[in-house]
Design an enzyme around this catalytic site. Structure first.
Site, PDB file in Angstrom:
ATOM      1  N   SER A 109      12.428   5.517  64.185  1.00  0.00           N
ATOM      2  CA  SER A 109      12.402   6.741  63.370  1.00  0.00           C
ATOM      3  C   SER A 109      11.486   7.744  64.054  1.00  0.00           C
ATOM      4  O   SER A 109      10.671   7.359  64.908  1.00  0.00           O
ATOM      5  CB  SER A 109      11.831   6.395  61.984  1.00  0.00           C
ATOM      6  OG  SER A 109      11.536   7.553  61.240  1.00  0.00           O
ATOM      7  N   TYR A 122       5.313   2.633  56.456  1.00  0.00           N
ATOM      8  CA  TYR A 122       6.639   2.852  57.061  1.00  0.00           C
ATOM      9  C   TYR A 122       6.464   3.196  58.544  1.00  0.00           C
ATOM     10  O   TYR A 122       7.156   2.627  59.408  1.00  0.00           O
ATOM     11  CB  TYR A 122       7.366   3.982  56.327  1.00  0.00           C
ATOM     12  CG  TYR A 122       8.755   4.273  56.871  1.00  0.00           C
ATOM     13  CD1 TYR A 122       9.795   3.368  56.693  1.00  0.00           C
ATOM     14  CD2 TYR A 122       9.018   5.450  57.571  1.00  0.00           C
ATOM     15  CE1 TYR A 122      11.065   3.626  57.178  1.00  0.00           C
ATOM     16  CE2 TYR A 122      10.285   5.721  58.070  1.00  0.00           C
ATOM     17  CZ  TYR A 122      11.305   4.805  57.868  1.00  0.00           C
ATOM     18  OH  TYR A 122      12.565   5.074  58.357  1.00  0.00           O
TER      19      TYR A 122
HETATM   20  N1  LIG Z   1      18.151   8.312  57.000  1.00  0.00           N
HETATM   21  C1  LIG Z   1      17.114   8.732  57.691  1.00  0.00           C
HETATM   22  O1  LIG Z   1      16.672   9.890  57.569  1.00  0.00           O
HETATM   23  C2  LIG Z   1      16.437   7.827  58.676  1.00  0.00           C
HETATM   24  C3  LIG Z   1      15.471   8.390  59.534  1.00  0.00           C
HETATM   25  C4  LIG Z   1      14.827   7.565  60.430  1.00  0.00           C
HETATM   26  C5  LIG Z   1      15.145   6.227  60.489  1.00  0.00           C
HETATM   27  N2  LIG Z   1      16.056   5.702  59.634  1.00  0.00           N
HETATM   28  C6  LIG Z   1      16.334   4.266  59.708  1.00  0.00           C
HETATM   29  O2  LIG Z   1      17.725   4.067  59.754  1.00  0.00           O
HETATM   30  C7  LIG Z   1      18.026   2.754  59.292  1.00  0.00           C
HETATM   31  C8  LIG Z   1      19.178   2.800  58.333  1.00  0.00           C
HETATM   32  O3  LIG Z   1      18.757   3.457  57.150  1.00  0.00           O
HETATM   33  P1  LIG Z   1      19.690   4.477  56.355  1.00  0.00           P
HETATM   34  O4  LIG Z   1      19.128   5.822  56.531  1.00  0.00           O
HETATM   35  O5  LIG Z   1      21.116   4.251  56.676  1.00  0.00           O
HETATM   36  O6  LIG Z   1      19.327   4.043  54.848  1.00  0.00           O
HETATM   37  P2  LIG Z   1      20.270   3.450  53.699  1.00  0.00           P
HETATM   38  O7  LIG Z   1      21.417   4.359  53.452  1.00  0.00           O
HETATM   39  O8  LIG Z   1      19.326   3.155  52.568  1.00  0.00           O
HETATM   40  O9  LIG Z   1      20.815   2.104  54.335  1.00  0.00           O
HETATM   41  C9  LIG Z   1      19.991   0.988  54.507  1.00  0.00           C
HETATM   42  C10 LIG Z   1      20.872  -0.135  54.957  1.00  0.00           C
HETATM   43  O10 LIG Z   1      20.053  -1.292  55.166  1.00  0.00           O
HETATM   44  C11 LIG Z   1      20.666  -2.373  54.490  1.00  0.00           C
HETATM   45  N3  LIG Z   1      19.634  -3.307  54.058  1.00  0.00           N
HETATM   46  C12 LIG Z   1      18.512  -3.035  53.359  1.00  0.00           C
HETATM   47  N4  LIG Z   1      17.835  -4.160  53.113  1.00  0.00           N
HETATM   48  C13 LIG Z   1      18.559  -5.165  53.649  1.00  0.00           C
HETATM   49  C14 LIG Z   1      18.418  -6.577  53.703  1.00  0.00           C
HETATM   50  N5  LIG Z   1      17.360  -7.201  53.157  1.00  0.00           N
HETATM   51  N6  LIG Z   1      19.365  -7.300  54.339  1.00  0.00           N
HETATM   52  C15 LIG Z   1      20.431  -6.685  54.892  1.00  0.00           C
HETATM   53  N7  LIG Z   1      20.624  -5.368  54.884  1.00  0.00           N
HETATM   54  C16 LIG Z   1      19.696  -4.620  54.260  1.00  0.00           C
HETATM   55  C17 LIG Z   1      21.397  -1.751  53.317  1.00  0.00           C
HETATM   56  O11 LIG Z   1      22.486  -2.550  52.868  1.00  0.00           O
HETATM   57  P3  LIG Z   1      22.373  -3.477  51.560  1.00  0.00           P
HETATM   58  O12 LIG Z   1      21.504  -2.759  50.579  1.00  0.00           O
HETATM   59  O13 LIG Z   1      23.783  -3.635  51.104  1.00  0.00           O
HETATM   60  O14 LIG Z   1      21.782  -4.765  52.035  1.00  0.00           O
HETATM   61  C18 LIG Z   1      21.937  -0.482  53.949  1.00  0.00           C
HETATM   62  O15 LIG Z   1      23.136  -0.717  54.633  1.00  0.00           O
HETATM   63  C19 LIG Z   1      16.708   2.216  58.677  1.00  0.00           C
HETATM   64  O16 LIG Z   1      16.095   1.355  59.581  1.00  0.00           O
HETATM   65  C20 LIG Z   1      15.881   3.480  58.497  1.00  0.00           C
HETATM   66  O17 LIG Z   1      14.499   3.221  58.497  1.00  0.00           O
HETATM   67  C21 LIG Z   1      16.718   6.488  58.730  1.00  0.00           C
END
Ligand SMILES: NC(=O)c1ccc[n+]([C@@H]2O[C@H](COP(=O)([O-])OP(=O)(O)OC[C@H]3O[C@@H](n4cnc5c(N)ncnc54)[C@H](OP(=O)(O)O)[C@@H]3O)[C@@H](O)[C@H]2O)c1
Length: 214
Positions: A109, A122
């Site tokens: 991130s 985080y």
């Molecule tokens: N969106 C942003 O602005 C942003 C910015 C920087 C970094 N990121 C990173 O991008 C990555 C993806 O996040 P996102 O933005 O797509 O958020 P999101 O929409 O909340 O998706 C999170 C994903 O992680 C899965 N997950 C959570 N806990 C889990 C577990 N215990 N076992 C298996 N799967 C799990 C969820 O699926 P289930 O709930 O179905 O398990 C979901 O598919 C993360 O690492 C986040 O820190 C995001």
């Protein structure tokens, strides 16, 4: 091969991909359990004969000031954001070493580069992802394995829903509503890293919405 906990969501994505002419399978996976991550990877190898790319993407961001002592949130972030990456490496690496080919993509991130008050834990988990990725990069060169760490800024996903503090949640939802860019921007970064010729290893991608200052 798609892994997450909410199998209905995964299955509808797999159906969409299949309808578009791809092969896709969904397997219920909780990344905080190594045996479940291993089962996901083993199933991929059993189904497709090999594993080309492992994307360690699961994460959550229940940010809050340290003085609020939200220990359950700290534990969940450490368990998901860091162990997902470690368990993904552990499950995929033996196959990739044997193949003498493979690509491990870890998701950090902007918070893996910058620490902000109210987001220390985080940020710590996302700094850890970058440290692990750099160590991995150096260690797996000998096996012809590529490593990429992708560090996004605000991308429009469900991530803000993982914030448990009401005032922080309100601020983050507002920030995302104003500037977050579509999830396709992240998908393109993944596709870019994956689609390089085998002798090109894109190690790090940092991207933000153009309007994002931090
Ligand atoms: N969106 C942003 O602005 C942003 C910015 C920087 C970094 N990121 C990173 O991008 C990555 C993806 O996040 P996102 O933005 O797509 O958020 P999101 O929409 O909340 O998706 C999170 C994903 O992680 C899965 N997950 C959570 N806990 C889990 C577990 N215990 N076992 C298996 N799967 C799990 C969820 O699926 P289930 O709930 O179905 O398990 C979901 O598919 C993360 O690492 C986040 O820190 C995001």
């Amino acid at each position: 091969m798609l892994g997450a906990r909410r199998v209905n969501r995964l299955q509808s994505l797999a159906d969409e991909l299949t309808a578009g002419g791809c092969r896709a399978l969904a397997i219920t996976t909780d990344v905080t359990h190594y045996n479940q991550v291993k089962r996901l990877v083993d199933s991929a190898v059993q189904t497709y004969g090999r594993i080309d790319v492992m994307v360690n993407n699961a994460g959550l961001m229940p940010s809050s000031p340290l003085e609020h002592l939200k220990i359950d949130d700290w534990d969940r972030m450490i368990d998901v954001n860091i162990k997902d990456v470690l368990y993904g490496i552990a499950a995929a690496l033996p196959y990739m070493k044997q193949q003498r080919a493979g690509h491990i993509i870890n998701v950090s991130s902007v918070a893996g580069h910058k620490v902000r008050a109210g987001g220390a834990v985080y940020a710590a988990t996302k700094h850890a992802v970058r440290a692990l990725s750099e160590g991995l990069r150096q260690e797996v060169k000998a096996y012809n394995i590529r490593t990429t760490v992708i560090s996004p800024g605000a991308v429009a996903t469900e991530l803000p829903n993982s914030v448990t503090e009401p005032d922080v949640a309100e601020r983050i939802h507002k920030f995302y509503d104003e500037i977050a860019i579509p999830a396709e921007s992240f998908a393109r970064a993944v596709a870019f890293a994956m689609s390089q010729p085998e002798d090109v290893d894109v190690n790090e991608i940092l991207f933000r919405p153009t309007r994002q200052e931090l």
